[in-house]
Design a protein around this motif. Structure first.
Motif, PDB file in Angstrom:
ATOM      1  N   VAL A   1       0.854  -1.181   0.000  1.00  0.00           N
ATOM      2  CA  VAL A   1       0.000   0.000   0.000  1.00  0.00           C
ATOM      3  C   VAL A   1       0.889   1.229   0.000  1.00  0.00           C
ATOM      4  N   GLU A   2       0.759   2.037  -1.051  1.00  0.00           N
ATOM      5  CA  GLU A   2       1.483   3.291  -1.174  1.00  0.00           C
ATOM      6  C   GLU A   2       0.539   4.435  -0.830  1.00  0.00           C
TER       7      GLU A   2
ATOM      8  N   SER B   1     -19.807   3.813  10.722  1.00  0.00           N
ATOM      9  CA  SER B   1     -19.268   4.483  11.913  1.00  0.00           C
ATOM     10  C   SER B   1     -17.738   4.502  11.946  1.00  0.00           C
ATOM     11  N   TRP B   2     -17.097   3.811  10.987  1.00  0.00           N
ATOM     12  CA  TRP B   2     -15.644   3.770  11.010  1.00  0.00           C
ATOM     13  C   TRP B   2     -15.065   5.105  10.538  1.00  0.00           C
ATOM     14  N   ARG B   3     -13.983   5.516  11.155  1.00  0.00           N
ATOM     15  CA  ARG B   3     -13.262   6.697  10.701  1.00  0.00           C
ATOM     16  C   ARG B   3     -11.807   6.385  10.359  1.00  0.00           C
ATOM     17  N   ARG B   4     -11.147   5.606  11.203  1.00  0.00           N
ATOM     18  CA  ARG B   4      -9.769   5.187  10.916  1.00  0.00           C
ATOM     19  C   ARG B   4      -9.633   3.731  11.322  1.00  0.00           C
ATOM     20  N   LEU B   5      -8.853   2.978  10.548  1.00  0.00           N
ATOM     21  CA  LEU B   5      -8.637   1.571  10.867  1.00  0.00           C
ATOM     22  C   LEU B   5      -7.206   1.180  10.548  1.00  0.00           C
TER      23      LEU B   5
ATOM     24  N   ALA C   1       0.184  -3.263   9.420  1.00  0.00           N
ATOM     25  CA  ALA C   1       0.834  -2.060   9.947  1.00  0.00           C
ATOM     26  C   ALA C   1       0.345  -0.796   9.248  1.00  0.00           C
ATOM     27  N   VAL C   2      -0.665  -0.917   8.380  1.00  0.00           N
ATOM     28  CA  VAL C   2      -1.112   0.219   7.573  1.00  0.00           C
ATOM     29  C   VAL C   2      -2.348   0.859   8.199  1.00  0.00           C
ATOM     30  N   VAL C   3      -2.275   2.162   8.389  1.00  0.00           N
ATOM     31  CA  VAL C   3      -3.406   2.918   8.929  1.00  0.00           C
ATOM     32  C   VAL C   3      -4.131   3.595   7.770  1.00  0.00           C
ATOM     33  N   LEU C   4      -5.456   3.432   7.749  1.00  0.00           N
ATOM     34  CA  LEU C   4      -6.285   3.957   6.677  1.00  0.00           C
ATOM     35  C   LEU C   4      -7.362   4.872   7.268  1.00  0.00           C
ATOM     36  N   ARG C   5      -7.659   5.939   6.551  1.00  0.00           N
ATOM     37  CA  ARG C   5      -8.712   6.863   6.963  1.00  0.00           C
ATOM     38  C   ARG C   5      -9.874   6.786   5.977  1.00  0.00           C
ATOM     39  N   LEU C   6     -11.072   6.608   6.483  1.00  0.00           N
ATOM     40  CA  LEU C   6     -12.245   6.596   5.615  1.00  0.00           C
ATOM     41  C   LEU C   6     -12.613   8.039   5.285  1.00  0.00           C
TER      42      LEU C   6
ATOM     43  N   GLU D   1      -2.955   6.570   5.500  1.00  0.00           N
ATOM     44  CA  GLU D   1      -2.184   7.524   6.303  1.00  0.00           C
ATOM     45  C   GLU D   1      -0.756   7.039   6.496  1.00  0.00           C
ATOM     46  N   THR D   2      -0.543   5.728   6.379  1.00  0.00           N
ATOM     47  CA  THR D   2       0.805   5.159   6.397  1.00  0.00           C
ATOM     48  C   THR D   2       0.898   4.149   5.270  1.00  0.00           C
TER      49      THR D   2
END
Length: 272
Positions: free
Chosen positions: A28-29, A193-197, A201-206, A255-256
């Motif tokens: 994931v880039e 209801s999700w905002r960040r997950l 090791a990858v953090v994603l923002r909805l 985000e990462t």
């Protein structure tokens, strides 16, 4: 007890609106899965061409090769496409409201796709991954997207598809929605209801829910409309209509960066 959340599918779509292929793991880039939607079919004016107006694009399979792609059509045959080089022609192309410079693939790619799609088209490549920022209403200045509709990734949940299929006369497959990531476990529509997950090791923002178009009414491998306006009609009926359209799944911004794998646990780190 609600099953824990896990990543159960990863799909990459090398060419916008052509077939995708599953991956067991993916890098994931910042602009999404490596190699996802970096190529695009364009018309003679440089405007993007999608399955919305050309359903036959569903028949073209894509296999990434070292240094290019292999296109495969059941009637026209196969065509190897080399990655455009620094001296390849540059064309001004349009994706929705965005204008950006792309490099043209060799003319043989355009000839092949023109025969497959029944209209004159060309194939172009996004050589600069920082050339297209995400919608600034939902992202930041340093966040970019490939040639996807608007955001780096699309995520959907198996629980929500099951809830939808329970209302349909004929169940449909997840491929209709063309997500990059599918999450299993949890409750139907919980993703609202999700905002960040975190996946691996990858953090994603909805960023925003994904409004759906006519492509969801087409068979994933045929492009044919099989059930009229389904699943859009049923999604509206069960309350998935919004001012911006009918929604299923969510647009996501990394985000990462890092590697994700099928089977990775999915941790919801922020709700709202």
């Amino acid at each position: 007890m609600t099953p824990p959340l896990r990543l159960t599918a990863i799909t990459r779509y090398p060419v916008k609106s052509l077939r995708g292929h599953p991956l067991h793991d993916a890098a994931v880039e910042r602009c999404g899965i490596a190699g996802d939607r970096r190529w695009m079919v364009i018309d003679e004016a440089g405007r993007f061409v999608t399955r919305r107006e050309v359903p036959a694009m569903a028949l073209v399979a894509v296999t990434p090769l070292d240094g290019g792609l292999l296109l495969d059509h059941p009637v026209v045959g196969r065509c190897e496409v080399a990655l455009p080089h620094a001296a390849s022609p540059i064309v001004a192309a349009r994706v929705w409201r965005d204008m950006l410079d792309l490099r043209l693939a060799a003319p043989t790619a355009g000839i092949f796709l023109s025969r497959a799609l029944g209209r004159i088209v060309h194939l172009a490549y996004q050589h600069d991954v920082d050339s297209r920022p995400v919608d600034q209403r939902f992202g930041h200045a340093d966040e970019h997207v490939s040639l996807a509709d608007g955001f780096p990734l699309l995520i959907a949940t198996a629980a929500s598809l099951a809830a939808l299929n329970a209302q349909l006369a004929v169940p449909i497959e997840m491929e209709r929605f063309r997500p990059n990531l599918v999450v299993d476990g949890g409750l139907a529509w919980e993703e609202d209801s999700w905002r960040r997950l975190r996946i691996g090791a990858v953090v994603l923002r909805l960023a925003k829910p994904c409004s759906r178009c006519v492509i969801t009414t087409q068979g994933a491998l045929t492009g044919e409309r099989e059930q009229g306006d389904e699943p859009l009609t049923t999604l509206r009926a069960i309350g998935r209509g919004r001012p911006g359209g009918v929604i299923f799944g969510d647009n996501v911004i990394p985000e990462t960066t890092g590697t994700i794998r099928v089977g990775d646990p999915v941790e919801i780190i922020e709700r709202g």
